[in-house]
Design an enzyme around this catalytic site. Sequence first.
Site, short mmCIF file in Angstrom:
data_model
loop_
_atom_site.label_atom_id
_atom_site.label_comp_id
_atom_site.label_asym_id
_atom_site.label_seq_id
_atom_site.Cartn_x
_atom_site.Cartn_y
_atom_site.Cartn_z
N LYS A 89 -2.63 6.22 -3.90
CA LYS A 89 -3.91 7.17 -3.53
C LYS A 89 -3.78 8.54 -4.26
CE LYS A 89 -4.08 4.76 0.86
NZ LYS A 89 -2.50 4.32 0.90
N HIS A 106 -7.78 9.45 -1.69
CA HIS A 106 -7.33 9.55 -0.18
C HIS A 106 -8.26 10.06 0.85
CE1 HIS A 106 -2.82 9.37 1.46
NE2 HIS A 106 -3.88 8.94 2.37
N TYR A 115 2.72 10.19 0.39
CA TYR A 115 3.81 9.58 1.55
C TYR A 115 5.10 9.98 1.00
CZ TYR A 115 0.04 6.65 2.77
OH TYR A 115 -1.01 6.23 3.26
N ASP A 164 0.73 -1.18 -0.19
CA ASP A 164 -0.09 0.00 0.01
C ASP A 164 0.87 1.17 0.02
OD1 ASP A 164 -3.05 1.12 0.62
OD2 ASP A 164 -1.41 2.35 1.92
#
Length: 319
Positions: free
Chosen positions: A80, A113, A51, A46
């Site tokens: 996402k 997200h 990030y 994931d």
Amino acid sequence: MPLATEITLNNGKKCPVLGLGTWLSSPGQCTQAVKCAIKEGYRLIDAAWLYGNEKEVGKGVREAIEEGLVKREDLFITTKLWNTFHEKDQVVPALKESLKNLGLDYIDLYLIHWPVASQSVKGPIDINLPFKNTVIVDHDFCETWAGMEQCVDLNLTKSIGLSNFNSKQILKILEKARIKPVMNQVEVTPLLNQKKLTAFCKERGIEITAYSPFASPARPWKTTNDPAIDFDDPQLVEIGLKYGKNSAQVILRYLIQLGVIPIPKSENPARIKQNINIFDFELTSEEMKILDSYNKDFRAIGAEDLEKSNDFPFRGVEF
């Protein structure tokens, strides 16, 4: 009979019931963590544009494939769409950027997200405080969903879904969707077991991915007053001793038996190995009730900086 290690989504695609999370996985460690996970048998990885480590995730995936550890078609890669790309015509370019970062031709699952749209910010987003200085934009996330559907049409992703959407927001998507979401990724922990939302989604053929399954003890905004999972809790330890497992493994087994897909993040090879070693035991109904008793409806990821949005998902609804 062996315990199930994958489920079938509403579009017929298969998804593993446990994966590796990569939020707060440092760029210097992320690639090796991904490779280690794949070597240990993980098939779900994931990721997210936010990030800031999609390149490292992709490097780990590609190196594992090149080394013959796995084939691309055996993996389930998720990433996402961030809040600053909610305009319909921004969605496909955003996924193309993620695919470039990952070094992949397609992903298996693309998620919105958050249901909240925001303005772009100059420079990189602080991953430790991702909502700081957020400028909220009023935007219909059903338009965003239309862009997600285009991603499927273009074969950039096999499946599409949601993250951090509440029950009312999911219904709004389902009313307009041409392609049904297969997943809603939300926080699920012993402190927030999300049974009502899980049942609601399952009734509509939508699966639940459980992020931060241990209530994100390393989250930067944690306070000393926040509830926390006690891994030394006597009941938890006793259950673990019965099966030769540690408390973290018991918790992950609990979440899987709740019918959700936990994605614990770790960079520690021993913990990565332990976290997937949960398919050789099953909790009894009484043991499940013990873990149910830890529920406090506490969110470690409260996203309070998004509260000013009309689309803030954790206000004004039961689940």
